[in-house]
Design an enzyme around this catalytic site. Structure first.
Site, short mmCIF file in Angstrom:
data_model
loop_
_atom_site.label_atom_id
_atom_site.label_comp_id
_atom_site.label_asym_id
_atom_site.label_seq_id
_atom_site.Cartn_x
_atom_site.Cartn_y
_atom_site.Cartn_z
N HIS A 162 27.26 78.92 75.77
CA HIS A 162 26.31 79.77 75.05
C HIS A 162 27.04 81.02 74.54
O HIS A 162 27.69 81.72 75.33
CB HIS A 162 25.19 80.23 75.98
CG HIS A 162 24.15 79.20 76.27
ND1 HIS A 162 24.44 78.00 76.87
CD2 HIS A 162 22.81 79.18 76.03
CE1 HIS A 162 23.32 77.31 77.01
NE2 HIS A 162 22.31 77.99 76.50
N HIS A 171 20.64 70.26 73.14
CA HIS A 171 20.64 71.53 73.89
C HIS A 171 19.28 71.76 74.53
O HIS A 171 18.38 72.34 73.92
CB HIS A 171 21.00 72.69 72.94
CG HIS A 171 21.17 74.02 73.60
ND1 HIS A 171 22.31 74.79 73.46
CD2 HIS A 171 20.35 74.73 74.43
CE1 HIS A 171 22.18 75.91 74.15
NE2 HIS A 171 20.99 75.90 74.74
N ASP A 190 16.15 73.86 73.83
CA ASP A 190 16.47 74.95 74.77
C ASP A 190 15.60 74.91 76.03
O ASP A 190 15.98 74.22 76.98
CB ASP A 190 16.42 76.31 74.07
CG ASP A 190 17.43 77.30 74.64
OD1 ASP A 190 18.28 76.90 75.44
OD2 ASP A 190 17.37 78.49 74.25
N ASP A 191 14.50 75.62 76.06
CA ASP A 191 13.62 75.65 77.24
C ASP A 191 12.19 75.50 76.72
O ASP A 191 11.44 76.49 76.64
CB ASP A 191 13.78 76.99 77.97
CG ASP A 191 15.24 77.27 78.31
OD1 ASP A 191 15.74 76.73 79.31
OD2 ASP A 191 15.89 78.01 77.53
N GLU A 226 24.11 84.29 70.74
CA GLU A 226 22.65 84.19 70.83
C GLU A 226 22.13 85.63 71.02
O GLU A 226 21.60 86.23 70.09
CB GLU A 226 22.24 83.30 72.02
CG GLU A 226 20.73 83.19 72.22
CD GLU A 226 20.34 82.59 73.57
OE1 GLU A 226 21.15 82.64 74.51
OE2 GLU A 226 19.18 82.10 73.67
#
Ligand code: ADE
Ligand code: ZN
Length: 321
Positions: free
Chosen positions: A188, A8, A269-270, A191
């Protein structure tokens, strides 16, 4: 170094501030105002503000070569931490914003994947995503394109963006079409929004994985359903902590989800937005969450089982673990 798998990560959120600066310079464009904070990192304050910062950072990606470089640099950094496989989300909507076609987007990503495998041995694949707050019509256009222009490295379909926008049933036609074309799906949920968003996903979309899904822990019936269905949660603790979903590891449900029997794989993720990396995700799992090497082995095995790659690649990954 122990082997790692990243299921991810968003490619548009994976370029470091230095790479973003370099791409802006190469493309002769001004860096967007407000992109960086005083420490040279990306500036954002909350989830919706993060989504805007993410859009700004990706606005410097103007050519297939830029996508190649972001993918190559990301996979290089993953390989340096022992990662053997990374599934990377890509967003044709972000590419289209700067005039890159779907074919150009994939051409760049595939070149980065090929060059990184040649240089570092890491295997990369792409999960094409739509953006939830852009709505079901745009999702449908992306799905039509994916189905019309299949690519060997595109192994799945997913959706990120603002979890509060639209209903997931609005996206069912797009997800059903891509699923019927043979591509597995993730979305997603759980979250920013609560467990009802994960229930919504399982009720309405043909998904075998959930991006994050950590807030499922708030509904014991849902946890049971996740276990029974064998759904895999793509857990990104660094992102969850940075976004303030939980104020520390003790309050994060990773351990509880594992104890309940949920399948968990890790993601970054980022990474530059959340000061993390896939290596940091694994390190934190042991140092802050108290996972054992046996737990990590189980998570790696789950990640290989849940990966959207073809069976030959899965066998190769199993052999490498
Ligand atoms: N897009 C990029 N990162 C995301 C995240 N953590 N949640 C939702 N959409 C995203
Ligand atoms: Zn994400």
């Amino acid at each position: 170094m122990s082997p790692k798998i990243d299921l991810h990560c968003h490619i548009e959120g994976a370029a470091s501030p230095d790479l973003v600066r370099a791409l802006a310079q190469r493309n002769g464009i001004e860096l967007p105002d407000g992109l960086f904070n005083g420490n040279g990192g990306f500036a954002w304050t909350n989830f919706l503000d993060f989504l805007k910062a993410y859009d700004l950072a990706s606005s410097v990606i103007h050519t297939p070569l830029d996508y190649r470089d972001v993918m190559y640099e990301y996979l290089k950094s993953c390989a340096a931490e022992g990662t053997i496989y990374a599934e990377v989300f890509s967003s044709p909507d972000h590419a289209a914003e700067t005039g890159i076609s779907y074919a150009g987007h994939l051409e760049g990503l595939a070149a980065g994947i090929d060059d990184a495998e040649r240089d570092f041995g890491i295997i990369g694949r792409v999960i094409v995503t739509c953006v939830r707050h852009l709505g079901p019509q745009r999702a449908g256009v992306i799905v039509d394109t994916i189905v019309a222009e299949p690519h060997p490295y595109v192994v799945g379909f997913g959706m990120g963006g603002d979890e509060n926008a639209y209903q997931l049933s609005d996206f069912a036609p797009a997800f059903n079409k891509v699923s019927q074309a043979g591509l597995p799906c993730t979305v997603h949920a759980g979250e920013v929004c609560g467990p009802e968003s994960v229930t919504d996903a399982l009720d309405n979309l043909p998904v075998t994985r959930i991006g994050h899904g950590v807030r499922s822990i708030e509904d014991s019936g849902l946890v049971e359903r996740i276990v029974t269905m064998g759904v895999t949660l793509e857990v990104c603790t660094g992102s969850n902590l940075a976004l303030g979903l939980y104020d520390n590891a003790q309050n994060h449900p990773l351990r509880a989800l594992l104890d309940a029997g949920c399948k968990v794989a890790f993601g970054s993720d980022d990474p530059p937005f959340f000061a993390t990396s896939i290596g940091a995700e694994y390190d934190r799992a042991e140092s802050e969450f108290g996972l054992s090497s046996q737990d990590i082995g189980q998570i790696n095995s789950t990640a290989v089982d849940a990966a959207f790659c073809d069976e030959a690649t899965r066998r190769l990954l199993r052999a490498r673990l």
